[in-house]
Design a protein around this motif. Structure first.
Motif, PDB file in Angstrom:
ATOM      1  N   PRO A 117       7.558   8.571  18.530  1.00  0.00           N
ATOM      2  CA  PRO A 117       8.706   7.735  18.193  1.00  0.00           C
ATOM      3  C   PRO A 117       8.340   6.479  17.509  1.00  0.00           C
TER       4      PRO A 117
ATOM      5  N   HIS B 176      14.635  13.001  20.106  1.00  0.00           N
ATOM      6  CA  HIS B 176      14.049  13.340  18.859  1.00  0.00           C
ATOM      7  C   HIS B 176      14.859  14.109  18.042  1.00  0.00           C
TER       8      HIS B 176
ATOM      9  N   ILE C 279       9.263  14.703  17.489  1.00  0.00           N
ATOM     10  CA  ILE C 279       8.803  14.851  18.892  1.00  0.00           C
ATOM     11  C   ILE C 279       7.641  14.298  19.582  1.00  0.00           C
TER      12      ILE C 279
ATOM     13  N   ASN D 234      14.663   8.585  15.337  1.00  0.00           N
ATOM     14  CA  ASN D 234      13.477   9.371  16.195  1.00  0.00           C
ATOM     15  C   ASN D 234      13.216  10.581  15.916  1.00  0.00           C
TER      16      ASN D 234
ATOM     17  N   TYR E   7      10.518  10.502  25.033  1.00  0.00           N
ATOM     18  CA  TYR E   7       8.915  10.349  24.726  1.00  0.00           C
ATOM     19  C   TYR E   7       8.399  10.921  25.972  1.00  0.00           C
TER      20      TYR E   7
END
Length: 994
Positions: A659, A648, A656, A653, A684
């Motif tokens: 995504p 992230h 956090i 992306n 993720y």
């Protein structure tokens, strides 16, 4: 005061009388400025004529609780200079009255009314302080005499720093007078209802928004929806005159001229659902008096129905209030969505994922094989468990070779004798009498059984199951037939002493197991069991409460600690102790003395896994080469990597654990990577969730089901919009991404697995990079199944910071995540781990090899010489680690792919040294061996190699032993295999013998 620049300013008309301004859209705009010091919110005022003192009236309608405690900063918009001479006449939540000394006339002035200071960093501390300036005493005295004659500045409007910080419209409060007028319109109602669309999520629980004053309560809901859309809206409840308990929501069909939308299409997420184990939930939803809560409702619109207007009703009721009904009116378009609306995250159609059952089944996953049952013996991949008539393990065997690379023919017996569940009375163990034993489920993924027994004055029911990965769950229920006192109730595990070599858990780091140990339960420590074993055979055991809920971990354990299992703890009398006697290592989990009344029941739960879970996959270790950075694909390939973890906080992306914001950019990057032979895995997980997630407000309405209770604070956005009752988590300054902590296992896990499936099917990810985790093994299985179904060769790697510290409850990361390991491909147990610790620590805490996994090093790039004993390198470009790319080249030049890894722990290792603290692992090919040597000796040491020439098929007179050139690792050098070799302290060699 630094100057700042205004961008994207919205033009406002100049009102003539500030007090008459209504908070409509024209009053609110956005701009950008430096937030730290100034804050995220300001008013813009204008003054026409010169004056020593001007008055400002600000109808700001603030949601924060204590505006009088927060500072104000006034800045001349033309010069950027801060105005020192001002004072507040009155400041409250509805309005503020200020007096100040203008500088530029005519001119505009900015009044920042939530200024703060931030400590910065990934866990920022943000403080809202009073103003730091003091007006001139003479000016202040004169200004106070001129209050009635001072000219009044005109309010141009309010601005937030970007639209995401805006309070408009759902956080602009109604005044006390406006609320009173609204209540007068409904004098007999105990609560009021307000229908809202999904674009206006209800964000305040203590105040109603001004928007509801203008709309009024109880009005019909009108909206548009598409066919096959999962349509989401809200109903806000304001408990105006008393608490509302056990709220219920009932629907009827929505009727069109021809078709209907059935009531079965409706879901209220606040009152019902399916949990992560697919158990039906009937949620007790309460609203305290004077507070507001939303009901989030979803409707699955059928595809193929006639377009047009559909009408129906929704009825809300509670235990202590009369039902109220709202009219629903949906205009259905002729558009048919193919994805229910999921491609547009702001439709909130993904909320239905909260109740998903995707991949929830007892099917097996690769590389595991179906369970087999022969008599009372259950076999899974590389292991078997035989049961006695009481339902307890009588034999547990592992068939893994001691290299852990293969499943062999000869078993290793893990226990010396059957498990014993002991009821001790009058210092004697009550004998058990078996009444019945039966298998209640026989599946390829799970086998369950039940035995009914009697012991003295107790009926004893044993319910248990074993799954395809070697995990067993036991529930033993005792029912007292008469009032009975006992000395102890305990589980005894007589382990094979030769297997009981290493241990983890119970407050101890990975090491050789001592002869004796005694441990007690302690809520300050996240410790619930142990792993004891050797490299190719072991047991992981944990002891659980009937109401067990997974604790928080990674910095937050004490916010939601372990529920101590009281059956085992027994008011502090219980614990675990073990002692070595002859060939046995007897482990006793005891609970101590107690008295049970006739009819009283106690349920003892324990869960155990047989390790290793699977053979270590050395081929995958040699070919999957990790680069831990978002970089151009050509750069990745040029440096020898082929597996990229995308964190992230990166352009594709940014936020956090959510995504889904930039799917097109992520897919383009992945497609390019695939075209050049690389895999892409993304960060993720579910430990925390970005404040940017569109579903945030719906999840917030579920109380503590999704988000943990906490003291609040953290980044400014969290304090200004959530206010309280949350735990601030990771923060990324670049994207102003401020996460809050999830509560542990919940319906969010259903959403998470569906989200993973969406990423696999629509974006083409190759797997997951999990940064610590907060879900259970059931969710882990579902994740693996989704990836196996959608990816050709998926990968999951788990990173963990060392949890063995006070704030995390002194738990070993390997113990914490043992139940997830069957479904992982690689470990990265490295952050804050001690690479100066001994080889037993490396083997058990870091390498993953005793559990059937391999990994990499992290903290300070690890120790490359020691790492090679376990087949580990660091990850390229993480914290500047570069040596991995040179080791990869050395691997390829040697031809490590296809070699046989024989670790120093193996009885078959063909090369040893004559020093106990200098170890070797061999990678053996035909007529060629790569020898990894690493030292834990306290100083530079000279050693001799003890080589089994016959095993290697080599002759000492016909071999060459040399160190190839490896930058950052070793210089090229030739050696005589029969002569001593000097090993530097803390280092070693990679030698080729051919």
């Amino acid at each position: 005061m630094k100057k700042f620049f205004l961008f994207l300013a919205i033009c406002f008309s100049l009102p003539t009388v500030a007090q008459e301004i209504k908070p409509d859209e024209s009053l609110y705009g956005t701009a950008f400025w430096e937030a730290d010091t100034l804050g995220n919110h300001r008013a813009i005022v204008h003054i026409d004529s010169p004056a020593e003192t001007a008055k400002i009236y600000l109808p700001w309608r603030r949601r924060d609780r204590d505006p009088e405690q927060k500072g104000l900063i006034i800045v001349d918009a033309q010069t950027g200079k801060q105005i020192v001479n001002f004072y507040r006449k009155e400041v409250n939540r509805e309005f503020g009255i200020l007096f100040f000394q203008p500088q530029t006339v005519p001119g505009n002035y900015y009044i920042y009314y939530l200024p703060y200071h931030s400590s910065g960093g990934p866990y920022p501390k943000v403080f809202y302080t009073r103003e730091q300036t003091i007006p001139d005493v003479r000016w202040l005295a004169q200004a106070q005499t001129q209050e009635t004659t001072a000219p009044e500045a005109s309010l141009i409007g309010f601005q937030s720093r970007g639209s995401f910080n805006s309070f408009y419209p759902m956080e602009i409060i109604a005044t006390a007078k406006e609320k009173a007028a609204l209540l007068q319109d409904h004098p007999d109602k105990k609560y009021l209802l307000f229908a809202e669309d999904r674009l206006h999520p209800i964000k305040m629980f203590q105040d109603i928004p001004y928007r509801w004053v203008t709309k009024g309560a109880g009005h019909p809901f009108f909206a548009e929806a598409d066919q096959n859309e999962y349509f989401v809206f809200q109903i806000g409840l304001w408990a105006v005159r008393e608490d509302i308990k056990n709220i219920k929501v009932e629907f009827n069909d929505l009727a069109g001229t021809k078709d209907t939308i059935p009531l079965s299409a409706f879901t209220c997420f606040n009152t019902a659902g399916k949990d992560w184990l697919q158990r039906p939930m009937q949620i007790a939803y309460h609203i305290p008096q004077h507070q507001i809560r939303p009901l989030w409702i979803g409707i699955q619109i059928p595809a193929g129905i006639q377009m047009g207007l559909y009408k129906g009703e929704v009825t809300v009721s509670g235990d202590n209030v009369e039902p109220q009904t709202l009219d629903l009116n949906l205009s259905i378009s002729d558009r048919i969505l193919t994805d229910k609306g999921d491609s547009d995250i702001y439709r909130l159609s993904r909320l239905r994922w909260l109740n998903s059952d995707i991949a929830f089944d007892d099917d097996i996953v690769k590389p595991f094989t179906p369970l087999s049952l022969s008599g009372n013996t259950i076999a899974c991949l590389g292991r078997s468990v035989s049961l006695n008539s009481f339902g307890l393990p009588a034999s547990i065997q592992s068939y893994f070779t001691d290299e852990v690379t293969e499943i062999g023919e000869s078993p290793t017996e893990i226990i010396q004798a059957p498990f014993r569940f002991v009821i001790e009375q009058n210092k004697k163990n009550l004998p058990w009498e078996n009444k019945s034993f039966q298998f209640t489920q026989k599946g390829k993924g799970k086998i369950s059984w039940e035995s009914i027994n009697k012991a003295g004055n107790f009926d004893v029911r044993c319910e248990a199951s074993m799954e395809f990965d070697g995990f067993m769950e036991y529930k033993i229920t005792l029912k007292a037939l008469a009032n009975t006192a006992v000395n102890d109730i305990r589980l005894e595990i007589p382990m094979n002493g030769s297997v009981a070599t290493y241990w983890l858990g119970m407050g101890e780091k990975g090491s050789r197991i001592p002869k004796e140990y005694n441990w007690k339960w302690n809520i300050q420590k996240n410790q619930e069991g142990f792993w004891i074993g050797t490299v190719n055979a072991g047991l992981h055991c944990v002891f659980r409460d009937e109401n067990y809920v997974r604790p928080l971990n990674t910095n937050f354990y004490h916010s939601k600690p372990l529920i101590i299992p009281e059956c085992w703890n027994n008011k502090g009398k219980g614990g675990i102790k073990f002692s070595r006697k002859g060939k046995d290592m007897l482990i006793k989990t005891y609970s101590g003395s107690r008295t049970l009344k006739a009819g009283e029941e106690l349920t003892f739960i324990f869960k155990t896994s047989v390790t290793p879970f699977k053979p270590i996959d050395t081929e995958k270790q040699w070919t999957d080469r990790y680069l831990h950075s978002y970089e151009p694909i050509d750069n990745v390939v040029a440096q020898g990597a082929n597996t990229i973890n995308i964190h992230h906080g990166t352009p594709i992306n940014p936020h956090i654990n959510y995504p889904f914001f930039r799917p097109d950019f992520m897919k383009a990057y992945i497609d390019e990577a695939h075209s050049k032979g690389c895999k892409i895995k993304i960060y993720y997980t579910v430990r925390e969730l970005a404040n940017r997630a569109p579903e945030l407000w719906a999840l917030r309405s579920l109380g503590h089901e999704i988000f943990s209770a906490g003291k609040g604070n953290g980044f400014s956005w969290l304090q200004e919009h959530l206010e309280e009752d949350y735990i601030a988590a990771w923060f990324v300054e670049k994207y102003t991404d401020a996460a809050i902590v999830n509560s542990g296992v919940s319906r969010w896990h259903n959403f998470y697995v569906e989200g993973l499936n969406w990423l696999v099917q629509n974006i083409g990810i190759d797997g997951l990079y999990i940064d610590d985790l907060a879900f259970d093994r059931t969710t882990m299985k579902r994740i693996r199944k989704v990836l196996n179904a959608g990816c050709s060769a998926p990968r999951i790697d788990l990173h963990s910071a060392n949890q063995f510290n006070e704030k995390d409850g002194y738990i070993n990361s390997a113990c914490l995540y043992m139940e997830h390991m069957p479904y992982l491909d690689r470990l990265w147990l490295g952050e804050y781990f001690d690479y100066n610790a001994g080889p037993d620590y490396w083997l058990t805490e870091v390498s993953g090899i005793p559990y059937g996994l391999m990994g990499e090093m992290l903290q300070d790039c690890g120790n490359p010489w020691r790492g090679m004993l376990y087949g580990m390198t660091s990850r390229l470009h993480w914290e500047g680690c570069e040596v991995a790319q040179y080791l990869w080249k050395a691997w390829d030049e040697f031809g490590i792919k296809g070699s046989r890894m024989i670790g120093y722990w193996s009885s078959h290792t063909p090369v040893k040294t004559n020093h106990k603290d200098i170890l070797t692992t061999c990678y053996v090919r035909k007529a060629k061996t790569l020898i990894a040597i690493a030292s834990w000796a306290e100083k530079d040491t000279t050693v001799n190699l003890d080589i089994d020439w016959d095993q290697l098929g080599l002759s000492p007179e016909k071999v060459r032993l040399y160190a190839p050139e490896i930058p950052l690792f070793q210089e090229a050098k030739e050696f005589d295999p029969l002569q001593p070799i000097k090993i530097e302290k803390g280092k070693g060699y990679l030698l080729i013998l051919e």
